[in-house]
Enzyme design. Structure first.
Site, PDB file in Angstrom:
ATOM      1  N   GLU A 296       0.846  -1.191   0.000  1.00 13.53           N
ATOM      2  CA  GLU A 296       0.000   0.000   0.000  1.00 13.53           C
ATOM      3  C   GLU A 296       0.887   1.249   0.000  1.00 13.53           C
ATOM      4  O   GLU A 296       1.903   1.305   0.699  1.00 13.53           O
ATOM      5  CB  GLU A 296      -0.893  -0.011   1.244  1.00 13.53           C
ATOM      6  CG  GLU A 296      -1.816   1.193   1.359  1.00 13.53           C
ATOM      7  CD  GLU A 296      -2.624   1.178   2.653  1.00 13.53           C
ATOM      8  OE1 GLU A 296      -3.676   1.841   2.687  1.00 13.53           O
ATOM      9  OE2 GLU A 296      -2.194   0.506   3.627  1.00 13.53           O
ATOM     10  N   LYS A 371     -10.015   1.153  -1.667  1.00 17.68           N
ATOM     11  CA  LYS A 371     -10.115   0.832  -0.241  1.00 17.68           C
ATOM     12  C   LYS A 371     -11.487   1.281   0.259  1.00 17.68           C
ATOM     13  O   LYS A 371     -11.922   2.407  -0.022  1.00 17.68           O
ATOM     14  CB  LYS A 371      -9.006   1.553   0.523  1.00 17.68           C
ATOM     15  CG  LYS A 371      -8.853   1.147   1.978  1.00 17.68           C
ATOM     16  CD  LYS A 371      -7.604   1.802   2.572  1.00 17.68           C
ATOM     17  CE  LYS A 371      -7.333   1.329   3.988  1.00 17.68           C
ATOM     18  NZ  LYS A 371      -6.064   1.891   4.523  1.00 17.68           N
ATOM     19  N   CYS A 405      -5.200  -3.219   3.209  1.00 20.68           N
ATOM     20  CA  CYS A 405      -4.877  -3.006   4.621  1.00 20.68           C
ATOM     21  C   CYS A 405      -6.075  -3.152   5.572  1.00 20.68           C
ATOM     22  O   CYS A 405      -6.521  -4.253   5.859  1.00 20.68           O
ATOM     23  CB  CYS A 405      -4.221  -1.633   4.779  1.00 20.68           C
ATOM     24  SG  CYS A 405      -3.343  -1.391   6.339  1.00 20.68           S
TER      25      CYS A 405
END
Length: 541
Positions: A296, A371, A405
């Site tokens: 990321e 995300k 993440c």
């Protein structure tokens, strides 16, 4: 014994002759004065075996017209010799199974036993069909405590796999139903047997051999009074079935993945950044890697050239590099013949800032996954917003999912992806401390176990003194597996040295996932109580 004509032929029940399980009326076995030394052998039936086969069938089918005729037996062997299997003991056949191949779509579920077996002559056998159909299975009464029926079922499954057939289908009598017909429907009876509240001499055995109820039919064997003329069509699916063999460019069963544990270092230009990216792509591609994962915000060093007093403005300026980076990485994917998951990069558009990862395929196409969940720091420092779409991506090696993440800490997302066939989940992450890293790691390990998939994670290491909110890094890239005998004992396929720039390269066997989902010690994915709870996606697909 003469062959019956079509008009007087009385078909025997498919796979109904016996079970190896004890029933409410156990078979009485002969008592031997001297112990017999068995010498069991699994092989294909021969025409010379007819005498032994006739003896067994006359013993187990006294009320169903006894044995096949010699002519029927000869036709069965001539039409499909590989499908006629027996077990001999000291040279004498003591158990056997009869099968044929059919194009099941032509017959469908609305068939009778007599129709689909061609009056016992297997005239319906189709070498180009897709389904192995069980015609008969029988074991000599003196051998019913030796679990030979299971061996024959296993031999059928092996045959189905080696011939690359879609499934095995059998029609099963339910002889125990007659005693309960006055109190329950056939459907209720079958459910009681499946729940192990009742034991049926045939259905219980077939369910124990990994067959699943496909349909309850009537008129399958009209003269079967014990079953009230009902039967259950059962199916065993071949998890290794491939629709068509591809000579080149076919789907792999073993996928090689790479994870780059990326060193954050001062970078003065886009060309400098791309030089580092190409170095790692070249390195992993040299090992014939299929997919490589970057972390990321791996392009974070480019933000050092912008004003750190306004981090929100700096990250938006960084987003100007995203499209050129994506285009360059797509070219690298084609040039080095490797699918690249380009970590994540800020994406600015329509007045909103997102964190997006780009899947650059080696065929030149690309996709994007934003995300969905934004951390408090990302929101307060940069003003990031969460995306609203989630999907599984099709690659030339299988189906993958990508969660950035924080998203892996929400178990609903991987479950939704697993429901769509995801086999490998990739998680690019950025964490600054060990406790933050462990949140990602522990959740990723849980996702691998509960969804019976592989999970690949990778982050960045080092420090960036002149980049606000990205000044420290902590990472230990890893590849996690389900936890069962086919996988490493600690469910970790590989892991990097913490906080050291390096790559991981790991082979992942997708067939092990199929095997576990069907036959694992536990079956988390299949055993969900969907009658009690469900997860539904309400966002954009």
């Amino acid at each position: 014994m003469t062959a019956p004509t079509v008009s007087n032929f009385q078909p025997r029940p498919l796979d109904f002759a016996m079970t190896d399980q004890t029933s409410e009326h156990p078979v009485q076995h002969r008592t031997l004065e001297h112990p017999v030394q068995h010498r069991l052998k699994l092989r294909n039936l021969r025409l010379s075996d007819y005498g032994d086969v006739e003896e067994i069938m006359e013993a187990v089918y006294p009320s169903l017209d006894g044995a096949w005729s010699r002519e029927q037996f000869a036709s069965q062997i001539a039409r499909f010799p590989e499908g006629q299997i027996c077990i001999e003991d000291n040279g004498k056949v003591v158990a056997a199974t009869i099968s044929l191949i059919v194009d099941y779509g032509r017959h469908g579920d609305r068939h009778t036993y007599n129709q689909i077996i061609g009056d016992g002559y297997l005239t319906t056998h189709d070498p180009n069909g897709d389904t192995l159909y069980g015609v008969d299975i029988f074991v000599h009464p003196d051998y019913r405590d030796m679990r030979l029926g299971r061996r024959l079922y296993d031999a059928r499954k092996e045959l189905c796999e080696k011939l690359n057939l879609r499934a095995i289908i059998v029609g099963g009598r339910i002889p125990g139903y007659g005693k309960y017909a006055h109190a329950m429907t056939p459907q209720q009876y079958v459910e009681q047997v499946r729940a192990k509240e009742l034991v049926d001499p045939i259905l219980t055995f077939q369910l124990a051999n990994d067959f699943h109820v496909r349909k309850i039919v009537t008129g399958y064997l009209p003269d079967d009074t014990e079953s009230q003329a009902y039967a259950v069509l059962l199916e065993w699916l071949n998890i290794y079935y491939e629709e068509k063999e591809v000579l080149i460019g076919g789907r792999k069963s073993v996928v090689r993945v790479g994870a780059v544990q990326w060193q954050m270092r001062q970078t003065v230009s886009l060309d400098d950044m791309l030089q580092q990216v190409e170095y790692f792509v070249d390195a992993v591609a040299g090992y014939k890697t299929d997919i490589v994962l970057f972390p990321e915000f791996f392009n974070g060093p480019l933000m050092a050239q912008f004003n750190q007093r306004n981090t929100a403005e700096a990250v938006r300026q960084l987003a100007e590099y995203t499209e050129p980076l994506r285009e360059a990485i797509s070219q690298l994917a084609v040039a080095y013949n490797v699918n690249i998951i380009a970590g994540s990069m800020p994406e600015y558009g329509s007045g909103a800032l997102y964190n997006a990862t780009y899947l650059c395929r080696r065929d030149g196409t690309w996709d994007k996954q934003s995300k969905l969940h934004i951390t408090p720091d990302e929101r307060s420092y940069w003003g990031l917003q969460g995306g609203d779409s989630l999907r599984v991506f099709e690659l030339d090696v299988g189906k993958i999912g990508i969660l950035i993440c924080y998203d892996v800490e929400f178990p609903e997302l991987p479950r939704l992806l697993a429901d769509q066939g995801m086999q490998i989940l990739f998680v690019p992450f950025w964490t600054d401390t060990k406790n933050a890293y462990l949140r990602v790691r522990r959740c990723a390990q849980a996702r691998a176990i509960e969804n019976e998939c592989y999970v690949v994670i990778s982050g960045s290491v080092g420090n960036l003194p002149r980049v606000e909110n990205m000044d420290m890094q902590y990472s230990q890239a890893a590849v996690f597996t389900p936890s069962d005998f086919a996988f490493p004992h600690d469910a970790i396929a590989a892991e990097a040295t913490p906080n050291t720039e390096m790559t991981l390269i790991v082979d992942l066997d997708l067939d092990n996932l199929k095997e576990m989902r069907m036959h694992g010690s536990v079956r988390n994915f299949r055993d969900r109580r969907l009658d009690l709870y469900k997860i539904a996606w309400t966002g954009r697909s």
